[in-house]
Design an enzyme around this catalytic site. Structure first.
Site, mmCIF file in Angstrom:
data_model
loop_
_atom_site.group_PDB
_atom_site.id
_atom_site.type_symbol
_atom_site.label_atom_id
_atom_site.label_comp_id
_atom_site.label_asym_id
_atom_site.label_seq_id
_atom_site.Cartn_x
_atom_site.Cartn_y
_atom_site.Cartn_z
ATOM 1 N N GLU A 138 3.924 -4.362 -2.149
ATOM 2 C CA GLU A 138 2.866 -4.956 -1.094
ATOM 3 C C GLU A 138 3.049 -3.728 -0.059
ATOM 4 O OE1 GLU A 138 4.994 -8.145 1.335
ATOM 5 O OE2 GLU A 138 3.768 -8.888 -0.303
ATOM 6 N N GLU A 140 3.785 -0.789 -0.311
ATOM 7 C CA GLU A 140 3.328 0.767 -0.847
ATOM 8 C C GLU A 140 2.172 1.358 -0.638
ATOM 9 O OE1 GLU A 140 6.138 2.520 -4.390
ATOM 10 O OE2 GLU A 140 5.044 0.884 -4.932
#
Length: 179
Positions: A138, A140
């Site tokens: 989440e 990235e």
């Protein structure tokens, strides 16, 4: 032969974060004098040179805060405590590129910055790809691109790709595969 070992006599933790630990050690040098060493401890990581059937390499472009710009790199990731490098490599390949690989080869290890950074990177070549869908973390944000290996190798040699793990993996693979 000269004994170049340094003997640690004190250690002080300066910072402990989610990924790294920073410490300052007091050491005795081979000549008997005292010195201080600042060390960043890291759990280690992996980098994967992914080649498809057309000899294109998967690169991820992502913003690197420490350098305030986006860099193009091979997929990579941090090892979890007690995790084997191969397990990390397979996980990161699924997450960042959205493929699994049938063929794996070790490209050896590298030390990114031995002066103060205690990280060991394990490098791999992955081929024989099967799509499984990208599964980014989440936090990235990256852009995946496929680059012909010859163009990537030239970019490493010319210095337009400057990430150490990427340059090392590409040049080792070029020698291994005679590409």
């Amino acid at each position: 032969m000269i004994d170049m070992m340094e003997q640690m006599v004190e250690t002080h933790e300066k910072f402990r974060g989610r990924i790294i630990r920073v410490k300052e050690d007091v050491v005795i040098l081979p000549n008997g004098k005292e010195a201080r060493r600042e060390i960043v401890e890291h759990p280690g990581g992996v980098g994967i040179l992914v080649l498809d059937g057309q000899n294109r390499a998967a690169l991820v472009k992502q913003y690197r805060y420490a350098f305030t710009r986006c860099l193009r790199e091979i997929p990579a990731g941090k090892m979890e405590p007690g995790e084997e490098p191969e397990v990390t490599a397979r996980r990161e390949l699924r997450e960042e590129v959205g493929v699994e690989a049938a063929q794996w080869a070790s490209l050896g290890r590298m030390i990114p910055s031995p002066g103060c950074y205690g990280e060991m990177l394990h490098l791999y070549l992955a081929r024989g790809l099967t799509p499984v869908g990208q599964q980014l973390d989440e936090d990235e944000f990256l852009q995946l691109e496929w680059v012909p290996f010859e163009i990537l190798k030239q970019a490493c040699l010319e210095g337009t790709v400057i990430d150490g793990k990427t340059v090392t993996a590409v040049l080792r693979a070029a020698g291994l595969l005679d590409l």
